[in-house]
Design an enzyme around this catalytic site. Structure first.
Site, PDB file in Angstrom:
ATOM      1  N   PRO A 224      -5.318  16.825 -14.069  1.00 46.78           N
ATOM      2  CA  PRO A 224      -3.986  16.981 -14.677  1.00 46.78           C
ATOM      3  C   PRO A 224      -3.612  15.769 -15.519  1.00 46.78           C
ATOM      4  O   PRO A 224      -3.865  14.619 -15.143  1.00 46.78           O
ATOM      5  CB  PRO A 224      -3.056  17.111 -13.458  1.00 46.78           C
ATOM      6  CG  PRO A 224      -3.935  17.586 -12.353  1.00 46.78           C
ATOM      7  CD  PRO A 224      -5.279  16.972 -12.605  1.00 46.78           C
ATOM      8  N   GLY A 225      -3.021  16.015 -16.668  1.00 47.40           N
ATOM      9  CA  GLY A 225      -2.544  14.935 -17.524  1.00 47.40           C
ATOM     10  C   GLY A 225      -3.560  14.396 -18.499  1.00 47.40           C
ATOM     11  O   GLY A 225      -3.268  13.432 -19.210  1.00 47.40           O
ATOM     12  N   THR A 226      -4.755  14.992 -18.573  1.00 46.47           N
ATOM     13  CA  THR A 226      -5.779  14.460 -19.470  1.00 46.47           C
ATOM     14  C   THR A 226      -5.650  14.972 -20.901  1.00 46.47           C
ATOM     15  O   THR A 226      -6.356  14.504 -21.782  1.00 46.47           O
ATOM     16  CB  THR A 226      -7.183  14.795 -18.938  1.00 46.47           C
ATOM     17  OG1 THR A 226      -7.247  16.195 -18.637  1.00 46.47           O
ATOM     18  CG2 THR A 226      -7.473  14.009 -17.666  1.00 46.47           C
ATOM     19  N   HIS A 444      -0.324  -9.529   7.843  1.00 48.00           N
ATOM     20  CA  HIS A 444      -1.065  -8.297   7.570  1.00 48.00           C
ATOM     21  C   HIS A 444      -1.660  -8.316   6.161  1.00 48.00           C
ATOM     22  O   HIS A 444      -2.860  -8.064   5.980  1.00 48.00           O
ATOM     23  CB  HIS A 444      -0.125  -7.094   7.743  1.00 48.00           C
ATOM     24  CG  HIS A 444      -0.795  -5.771   7.584  1.00 48.00           C
ATOM     25  ND1 HIS A 444      -1.110  -4.956   8.647  1.00 48.00           N
ATOM     26  CD2 HIS A 444      -1.230  -5.105   6.472  1.00 48.00           C
ATOM     27  CE1 HIS A 444      -1.694  -3.859   8.204  1.00 48.00           C
ATOM     28  NE2 HIS A 444      -1.776  -3.921   6.884  1.00 48.00           N
ATOM     29  N   GLU A 445      -0.834  -8.637   5.167  1.00 42.12           N
ATOM     30  CA  GLU A 445      -1.324  -8.648   3.786  1.00 42.12           C
ATOM     31  C   GLU A 445      -2.264  -9.822   3.544  1.00 42.12           C
ATOM     32  O   GLU A 445      -3.213  -9.712   2.763  1.00 42.12           O
ATOM     33  CB  GLU A 445      -0.147  -8.695   2.809  1.00 42.12           C
ATOM     34  CG  GLU A 445       0.805  -7.512   2.913  1.00 42.12           C
ATOM     35  CD  GLU A 445       0.097  -6.173   2.783  1.00 42.12           C
ATOM     36  OE1 GLU A 445      -0.947  -6.102   2.088  1.00 42.12           O
ATOM     37  OE2 GLU A 445       0.565  -5.196   3.393  1.00 42.12           O
ATOM     38  N   HIS A 448      -5.707  -8.774   4.583  1.00 42.23           N
ATOM     39  CA  HIS A 448      -6.380  -8.003   3.538  1.00 42.23           C
ATOM     40  C   HIS A 448      -6.935  -8.933   2.459  1.00 42.23           C
ATOM     41  O   HIS A 448      -8.077  -8.782   2.010  1.00 42.23           O
ATOM     42  CB  HIS A 448      -5.406  -7.007   2.897  1.00 42.23           C
ATOM     43  CG  HIS A 448      -5.119  -5.799   3.746  1.00 42.23           C
ATOM     44  ND1 HIS A 448      -6.100  -4.969   4.212  1.00 42.23           N
ATOM     45  CD2 HIS A 448      -3.932  -5.294   4.195  1.00 42.23           C
ATOM     46  CE1 HIS A 448      -5.538  -3.986   4.921  1.00 42.23           C
ATOM     47  NE2 HIS A 448      -4.231  -4.162   4.928  1.00 42.23           N
TER      48      HIS A 448
END
Length: 658
Positions: A224-226, A444-445, A448
């Site tokens: 979608p959207g291409t 937490h971040e 990562h």
């Protein structure tokens, strides 16, 4: 010898007229008969009302002399005749005081009326024109009502109930469609395929001199959207032939047989205007695979599909009609619809590359006041995986952000903020976290970020933030270095290590875990199961596809729900998925344990500044401090984009919320 098999040119041959004449004689006879009946009834009622109150002149004169007349009204009909209407003081046989009589107006009569005190009113005579109009106009109105109520219904009686069987295809003209191929970018291969169709229609002899034939159908498929519908609009703008457009959902209605009737009518219109192009948008609404797998009753959608198949390539198929269709789901289409002879070409409209994204940004920013410092190539590098619709939305969001801060031009920071907003959602600074939740989100971040930084196969970090954005309390964003169409086993394992960073940091620092890693665990499990079942990356099970092949019921691929492998194999699959997740979690925990000091430092910097970009994270990992020119700055409200050239197949963010 003349070739009788050559297609006839519909433009040179006059179509035979069929059907009833424009004005059926039976309808005219019925309308005139009804009008005559109406006028007769009207005349009878008017005469009966007049006879009831009619008064002889002798009786009228006697009543005047006896003083039994209250008032009279003398009128002239314009032809020299006079008549009197008035009221008497006594009732007649019908119980009414109204009367009417015809007279010869004389001075003696006028004197007698004055002597007996009768109130007299003289009406001016009507002109001939007013009299004619007063008599004709009601009849014209009555005839018009009869025509529109009865005759128009009779004319449409043979065309189905309220013309439901007529095609809803719209004919586009050059005046209504101004889009050309110059306004389409990022899909060069699809443009070439469709441009060849347009050139064939303009000059068919160029392609037919070697025996080539015009393709009957072109199927545009892609995400979608291409730009599939945009390509069709460009074909309509470029072609010098009639262009009909219709949606797949316009064929099927609540009445049985309407879809097939509309298909036949659409092709009839196409034959009358051949050569022409018919564009069917979202063809999967009517072209899904036949036989749903449940029951065997007649299906209206299947009847419509059968009519479409016959019209495209049946015994009575015609040359000169090209079908262009668009769909997001080519996998659900019926195989008979996709075979050569119906859709000869299947054009995949893919996501744009780096160069294509830059061209699309230039097209959408033509009507936007951009600053001279805006680098669209830089914005294109930062938007890997974006479709044409996403890029149009990005430019629009940047313009809205610049307008919100009352700027004269759209700056580069507006483009960067708009990109982050489209990718990961808008910052929710009103969502205030307490100190405990803020510290937990920061670790937490940071987990990562540390796991990504020390795993070489991971994509580069774009920014780390603990400001709630979208549905996440925080996010660690990545922008890969280039478009990737395949993934190696090492890269997938590196992604699993980075996804485990948040949960591992919570357990390492707080000796407890939260629900914040819900999305991370869900994505990691999907990747690990795909590695085992679909990619054949498990040493125990080997290179075989063990995925669930049971297709949805509407595809008619079976409804038993049974797996294609044994229970023993299913148990091995679960064991392998658990092994991969456990090994990557242990690897992530080892990275965080070896670099716990940097994890703590990065978390404290996040609590202080809320947003850190790649340069700041890199400096903290190498020196333990921020860059020299960043130390005195307050909390960052916006992140600086990564300096390295960044492209990716799909944007990735390890978020910190359930």
């Amino acid at each position: 010898m003349a070739d009788n098999n050559q297609p006839k040119n519909p433009k040179t041959e006059k179509p035979k007229k069929k059907g009833p004449p424009p004005m059926p004689m039976r309808g005219l006879a019925i309308s005139f008969l009804m009008m005559a009946i109406f006028l007769t009834v009207l005349h009878l009622f008017s005469n009966s009302s007049q006879k009831t109150n009619e008064l002889e002149y002798t009786d009228f004169a006697r009543k005047v002399k006896d003083g039994r007349i209250a008032k009279v009204e003398i009128a002239n009909d314009g032809a020299g005749n006079h008549y009197v209407t008035g009221e008497s003081k006594d009732l007649n046989e019908s119980g009414n005081t109204q009367f009417r009589t015809e007279i010869i107006l004389t001075e003696k009569l006028m004197g007698m009326l004055e002597e007996n005190g009768v109130q007299v009113k003289i009406k001016r005579p009507k002109t001939m024109l007013i009299s004619v109009l007063a008599n004709i106009v009601p009849f014209i109105l009555i005839f018009g009502i009869i025509y529109f109520v009865f005759i128009r219904q009779m004319k449409n009686a043979g065309r189905g109930a309220m013309s439901f069987g007529k095609s809803r295809a719209k004919l586009l003209t050059q005046d209504k469609n101004k889009i050309t191929f110059k306004e389409v970018a990022g899909v060069d291969e699809a443009k070439e395929e469709l441009l060849e169709i347009v050139e064939f229609l303009k000059d068919p002899k160029q392609f037919q001199r070697l025996g080539g034939k015009m393709p009957k159908g072109v199927l545009l498929s892609g995400a979608p959207g291409t730009g599939k519908t945009l390509l069709a609009k460009a074909v309509a703008g470029e072609a010098d032939v009639p262009f009909f457009t219709i949606s797949g959902s316009d064929f099927v209605e609540m009445f049985v047989g309407i879809g097939a009737s509309r298909v036949r009518d659409m092709f009839e219109q196409g034959k009358k205007n051949a050569p022409c192009i018919i564009f069917i948008d979202e063809i999967d609404a009517v072209g899904r695979s036949r036989f749903s797998g449940i029951g065997g009753g007649h299906d209206e959608r299947e009847q419509t599909l059968n009519a479409l198949l016959v019209e495209m390539d049946g015994f009575d198929s015609q040359e000169g009609i090209i079908i262009v269709a668009a769909t997001n789901r080519p996998d659900v289409l019926d195989p008979a619809l996709l075979r050569p002879g119906r859709f000869d070409r299947q054009v995949v409209v893919d996501l744009p590359t780096l160069e294509g994204r830059e061209q699309i940004l230039k097209i959408h920013s033509r009507n936007v006041r951009l600053s001279d410092k805006v680098d669209l190539k830089k914005s294109a590098r930062g938007t890997p995986g974006f479709s044409g619709a996403d890029l149009a939305n990005l430019v629009n969001e940047a313009a809205l952000l610049a307008a919100r801060r009352n700027a004269e031009f759209v700056e580069q920071k507006d483009m960067e903020e708009a990109r982050d907003k489209v990718m990961w959602g808008r910052e929710r600074r009103s969502h205030v976290l307490d100190s405990e939740e803020k510290e937990l989100t920061a670790y937490h971040e940071a987990g990562h970020a540390v796991a990504m930084y020390y795993t070489p196969e991971c994509e580069p970090i774009h920014k780390v933030t603990i400001i709630p954005r979208g549905r996440a309390l925080g996010a660690t964003m990545q922008l890969p270095e280039k478009d990737r169409y395949t993934q190696s086993k090492k890269r997938l394992e590196a992604d699993l290590v980075s996804l485990m960073g948040g949960r591992a940091a919570e357990e390492l620092v707080f000796s407890d875990v939260t629900t914040g890693a819900h999305n991370d665990i869900e994505r990691a499990t999907m990747i690990a199961r795909a590695m085992v079942c679909e990619y054949g990356m498990s040493p125990l099970l080997g290179p075989q596809n063990l995925g669930n092949h049971n297709k949805p019921v509407f595809l008619g691929q079976g409804i038993s729900g049974a797996h294609e492998h044994s229970e023993n194999t299913a148990q091995k699959i679960d064991e392998e998925v658990r092994r991969i997740l456990t090994e990557t979690y242990d690897a992530c925990m080892k990275i965080l344990t070896d670099n716990k000091d940097k994890l703590v430092t990065l978390s404290k910097m996040l609590i202080e500044r809320e947003v850190l970009n790649f340069d700041e994270v890199d400096s903290i990992m190498k020196t333990g401090n921020l860059p020299a020119n960043k130390k005195a700055e307050p909390k960052a409200a916006e992140a600086k984009p990564q300096t390295a050239e960044a492209e990716q197949e799909k944007p990735d963010a390890a978020d910190g919320s359930a």
